[in-house]
Enzyme design. Structure first.
Site, mmCIF file in Angstrom:
data_model
loop_
_atom_site.group_PDB
_atom_site.id
_atom_site.type_symbol
_atom_site.label_atom_id
_atom_site.label_comp_id
_atom_site.label_asym_id
_atom_site.label_seq_id
_atom_site.Cartn_x
_atom_site.Cartn_y
_atom_site.Cartn_z
ATOM 1 N N HIS A 1 0.817 -1.214 0.000
ATOM 2 C CA HIS A 1 0.000 0.000 0.000
ATOM 3 C C HIS A 1 0.854 1.270 0.000
ATOM 4 O O HIS A 1 0.323 2.375 0.071
ATOM 5 C CB HIS A 1 -0.909 -0.027 1.242
ATOM 6 C CG HIS A 1 -2.089 0.866 1.152
ATOM 7 N ND1 HIS A 1 -2.308 1.909 2.025
ATOM 8 C CD2 HIS A 1 -3.132 0.901 0.288
ATOM 9 C CE1 HIS A 1 -3.432 2.530 1.717
ATOM 10 N NE2 HIS A 1 -3.949 1.948 0.670
ATOM 11 N N LYS B 1 3.284 4.382 -1.278
ATOM 12 C CA LYS B 1 3.372 5.269 -2.442
ATOM 13 C C LYS B 1 4.719 5.978 -2.368
ATOM 14 O O LYS B 1 4.915 6.866 -1.533
ATOM 15 C CB LYS B 1 2.256 6.323 -2.456
ATOM 16 C CG LYS B 1 0.843 5.749 -2.650
ATOM 17 C CD LYS B 1 0.191 5.353 -1.384
ATOM 18 C CE LYS B 1 -1.264 4.921 -1.634
ATOM 19 N NZ LYS B 1 -1.811 4.094 -0.586
ATOM 20 N N ASP C 1 16.926 9.589 -8.946
ATOM 21 C CA ASP C 1 18.387 9.714 -8.848
ATOM 22 C C ASP C 1 18.897 9.617 -7.413
ATOM 23 O O ASP C 1 19.992 10.115 -7.109
ATOM 24 C CB ASP C 1 18.865 11.042 -9.467
ATOM 25 C CG ASP C 1 18.973 10.950 -10.982
ATOM 26 O OD1 ASP C 1 18.985 9.817 -11.508
ATOM 27 O OD2 ASP C 1 19.031 12.002 -11.643
ATOM 28 N N HIS D 1 -8.811 11.401 1.087
ATOM 29 C CA HIS D 1 -7.967 10.208 1.132
ATOM 30 C C HIS D 1 -6.648 10.467 1.844
ATOM 31 O O HIS D 1 -5.835 9.557 2.021
ATOM 32 C CB HIS D 1 -7.716 9.723 -0.305
ATOM 33 C CG HIS D 1 -7.155 8.363 -0.417
ATOM 34 N ND1 HIS D 1 -5.909 8.094 -0.945
ATOM 35 C CD2 HIS D 1 -7.666 7.160 -0.062
ATOM 36 C CE1 HIS D 1 -5.678 6.796 -0.921
ATOM 37 N NE2 HIS D 1 -6.719 6.197 -0.395
ATOM 38 N N ASP E 1 -0.503 19.014 18.667
ATOM 39 C CA ASP E 1 -0.138 20.238 19.383
ATOM 40 C C ASP E 1 0.600 21.252 18.500
ATOM 41 O O ASP E 1 1.387 22.056 19.006
ATOM 42 C CB ASP E 1 0.730 19.903 20.605
ATOM 43 C CG ASP E 1 -0.003 19.064 21.624
ATOM 44 O OD1 ASP E 1 -1.242 19.082 21.611
ATOM 45 O OD2 ASP E 1 0.660 18.361 22.417
#
Length: 487
Positions: free
Chosen positions: A225, A227, A232, A405, A412
């Site tokens: 899941h 991403k 480079d 999503h 704080d």
């Protein structure tokens, strides 16, 4: 045939069901998992003759597969040593950091070894098309390596332009490696675009392959899941956005466009993100195409900014419970304000209690959820928690401008979390995720501003209004809640 024989054959299926169910119930109990999940699975066993056992065999145990387990055992020590070595040469100054940050740093370092690294430059990106355009610009400048890892790659719109940039990078000699989840990206993996990219030399690997035959050997709902984009070895992207153009993604789901956040990272934290990708790639390819000490595309980073960042990968195998402990510690560390955004909100008892306790001790707890969700099971399981949270003083904001999503937590106004982890048990225990723990006031201010923009586009759920919902809705919520430990 005698009446006794007839009676035996009549009741034997029932007796066999109870024997089978009790046997597997004992197995579940001996696993010593959390009580909610244990009771939920035992209920499934006893209430669904034969089907319950079948479902448990498919989804009930953390079966990674023998090959994958063997490969993880081979990798875990060298990769942890590599990650721990990244802190050499970096001096973290905790002078102006909150005490909670020090505790989280220590907990993460001890549970999985990832250090807090200083000197990072972070850019918060909140526009889907803008994120994809920025990725394209960086890909067009890449010279040596391009690594990408996503749950979903979806054809259409600017996502196709990203693919064109990847193909062009490969044609000019860049090493291009793309790791995609088998289930989330199944349509893309079967598409002409994928075939064309592979023909051009782009290495595309299907992570955690799924199928009926494989279900015999490995649990099928353990998903990749994360991403991550790495360019480079010095620039990275991570967050909640899949490789999709929101204007073309799930438009028939009736929830509006998906709303996401990504972070562009430069500095030492890129090394940990790169190591995370390489570990995932190594597991899927069994090291056939990458050597840990050569051809990794990981370069030693110089300071690019002043943000202290701790990259926390999580998931079965390498780091089974790290993020769960860190989420609990994060909630309990709040003293004044706690803001959470998540599309899927199905906490277990410990997380639910932590939120209520925070509100009870005077923390202003705000949870921002999409008003409309693409999963009716999650929708009703989530709503089953609202009553007690509202009574404790938790603010629940229902976002109306699409399916929110983004997965974020700010504490704080001092430190924050941004990543791919949802506030549900599937994300915490079953999925391979990655989260940035950012100990930097300036970046936290940017995230808090964005969270407040979400609040302005939301409607606060009032306890008095919620109490007036139909009785059948309450019944359905409570029934679905019984399965929430399994979601």
């Amino acid at each position: 045939m005698s009446q006794d024989s007839e009676g035996f054959w009549l009741f034997s299926p029932i007796l066999f069901h109870w024997l089978l169910s009790l046997t597997f119930s004992f197995r579940i109990i001996m696993k010593r998992r959390n009580i909610g999940a244990t009771l939920a699975w035992v209920s499934v066993m006893l209430l669904l003759p034969y089907v319950g056992v079948g479902v448990y065999l498919l989804l009930g145990e953390m079966r990674l597969g023998k090959r994958r387990e063997r490969r993880i055992r081979q990798l875990i020590d060298p990769y942890k040593q590599w990650i721990q070595s990244l802190s050499e040469g970096y001096q973290v100054d905790w002078t102006n950091a909150p005490d909670a940050a020090k505790y989280l740093d220590r907990l993460a370092a001890r549970s999985e070894g990832t250090p807090t690294l200083p000197g990072n430059s972070l850019e918060l990106l909140d526009d889907c098309e803008g994120v994809l355009r920025a990725i394209i610009e960086d890909i067009n400048r890449t010279e040596e390596t391009l690594y990408m890892e996503f749950y979903i790659w979806h054809n259409g719109g600017v996502a196709d332009e990203v693919l064109e940039a990847v193909i062009k990078a490969r044609r000019r000699g860049v090493i291009t490696r793309v790791l995609l989840d088998s289930v989330g990206s199944k349509d893309f993996l079967k598409s002409a675009n994928c075939k064309r990219a592979r023909k051009a030399g782009v290495e595309i690997v299907e992570a955690l392959p799924a199928g009926i035959f494989r279900a015999i050997f490995r649990r099928q709902d353990l998903r990749l899941h994360r991403k991550i984009v790495l360019i480079d070895g010095h620039t990275a992207y991570t967050g909640s956005l899949n490789l999709v153009d929101a204007r073309y993604f799930k438009q028939d789901a009736g929830v509006g466009q998906w709303v996401d956040l990504m972070v562009r990272v430069q500095g030492p934290a890129v090394e940990v993100l790169a190591t995370t990708f390489l570990a995932d790639w190594d597991v899927e390819t069994e090291g056939r195409q990458i050597d840990l000490n050569e051809d990794t595309g990981v370069v030693r980073q110089e300071a690019k900014g002043n943000a202290m960042v701790q990259v926390v990968p999580s998931g079965p195998g390498f780091y089974p419970d790290a993020i769960y402990q860190l989420l609990l510690t994060t909630i309990y560390s709040a003293r004044e304000e706690l803001i959470i955004t998540t599309p899927y909100f199905v906490p277990d008892d410990a997380l639910h209690t932590a939120l209520r306790t925070a509100a009870a001790r005077g923390v202003e707890v705000t949870i921002i959820l999409p008003a409309h969700n693409d999963s009716w099971l999650v929708r009703y399981a989530s709503r089953s928690h609202y009553d007690s949270l509202l009574k404790a003083g938790v603010r629940i904001m229902r976002f109306n401008a699409g399916l929110l999503h983004a997965k974020t937590i700010s504490v704080d106004k001092e430190f924050c979390l941004v990543g791919s982890v949802n506030f549900d048990m599937r994300s915490v225990w079953l999925n391979h995720e990655v989260t940035l723990f950012v100990y930097n006031h300036a970046f936290c201010d940017h995230l808090c501003y964005q969270q407040r923009q979400y609040i302005l586009q939301s409607e606060e759920l009032q306890a008095s209004d919620w109490a007036q919902r139909p009785k059948q809705e309450r019944i359905l919520e409570n029934i679905v809640r019984l399965a929430s430990p399994l979601l």
